[in-house]
Design an enzyme around this catalytic site. Structure first.
Site: not given
Ligand SMILES: NC(=O)c1ccc[n+]([C@@H]2O[C@H](COP(=O)([O-])OP(=O)(O)OC[C@H]3O[C@@H](n4cnc5c(N)ncnc54)[C@H](OP(=O)(O)O)[C@@H]3O)[C@@H](O)[C@H]2O)c1
Length: 252
Positions: A144, A157
């Site tokens: 991140s 986090y």
């Molecule tokens: N969005 C941002 O602004 C952002 C910024 C920096 C980094 N990130 C990082 O990018 C990654 C993906 O984020 P995203 O924005 O795509 O999130 P998201 O849209 O909320 O998707 C989360 C994904 O992870 C799965 N998941 C959730 N809880 C879990 C658990 N306890 N065990 C295993 N799988 C789990 C979900 O499965 P289900 O669909 O079945 O719930 C979904 O496939 C994360 O590591 C996050 O920290 C995100």
């Protein structure tokens, strides 16, 4: 990237889904996990199969310390049955949830959950995967922007994501002799469901993000998946042990 196989955690939605689609567009077979959203996982499979590429989804609970090893056993048994060997080429550690609590509000249980989901599970899932990653393969760990800049409420986090970045440099060093490259992609604020969808739905937050981003907008999932696909490709064959921030230039 024909005949290559990627294994992506958390690709039922958001960034992981876009990574899966970008790799599938390059002909890469996609194995991915979801946590509980089977309908969304099925939609991803349908979209990938429409590209003429194979896809298979597995359940993964990153908060369960044992589930990484069980998951890898399931994935490699599937590959053995399908292909006659259990190996794959790309591991993308992406799954995860957020936590918005100041240091004073963060309880030990919150800290432990972030540790388990974002650091311990990544470490041990990767450890279980290493024997099965083909020579010349690639590991991409999702971190991140919050490891470089700080916002109140993200400490637990961001600490774990910082650990993932250190882990990635060690992976790059230890797996170099097998020509496996390990890199970090660090997204800025992206409009997904993450953090209760605040980067997508909270107009006040979106305005702040736009104002601190050189390219003047909030990131979209589509801004990230192509970078991960690039890092898996031969075009990136000399990029190793690096952190690539994909944030449109946040807080430069
Ligand atoms: N969005 C941002 O602004 C952002 C910024 C920096 C980094 N990130 C990082 O990018 C990654 C993906 O984020 P995203 O924005 O795509 O999130 P998201 O849209 O909320 O998707 C989360 C994904 O992870 C799965 N998941 C959730 N809880 C879990 C658990 N306890 N065990 C295993 N799988 C789990 C979900 O499965 P289900 O669909 O079945 O719930 C979904 O496939 C994360 O590591 C996050 O920290 C995100």
């Amino acid at each position: 990237m024909k005949n290559k196989i990627a294994f992506i955690t958390g690709a039922s939605r958001g960034l992981g889904k876009d990574m899966a689609l970008n790799l599938a567009k390059e002909g890469v077979t996609i194995l991915f996990t979801y946590h509980s959203n089977q309908n969304k996982a099925d939609e991803v499979i349908t979209e990938i199969e429409a590209l003429g590429v194979k896809a298979k989804a597995f359940v993964y609970h990153a908060n369960n310390p044992l589930s990484g090893r069980e998951l890898l056993a399931e994935v490699t048994a599937f590959l053995q049955k399908e292909n006659g060997h259990p190996n794959f080429d790309f591991l993308i550690n992406n799954a995860g949830t957020g936590l918005n609590k100041t240091i004073e509000q963060t309880q030990a249980i919150d800290f432990d959950e972030m540790f388990q989901i974002h650091l311990k599970s990544v470490y041990f899932l990767t450890q279980a995967a290493i024997p099965y990653i083909n020579q010349g393969g690639s590991i991409v760990n999702i971190s991140s922007g919050l490891t470089r800049f700080s916002f109140p409420g993200a400490s637990a986090y961001a600490i774990m994501k910082g650990g993932v970045e250190v882990f990635t440099r060690y992976l790059a060093k230890e797996l170099g002799d097998r020509k496996i490259r390990s890199n970090v992609v660090a997204p800025g604020a992206i409009a997904t469901d993450f953090g209760n969808g605040a980067n997508r739905d909270n107009e006040a937050k979106r305005t702040i993000i736009k104002n601190i981003t050189a390219l003047g907008r909030v990131g979209e999932a589509e801004d990230v998946g192509g970078v991960v696909a690039f890092l898996c490709s031969e075009k990136a064959n000399w990029i190793n042990g690096q952190r690539i921030e994909v944030s449109g230039g946040m807080l430069l």
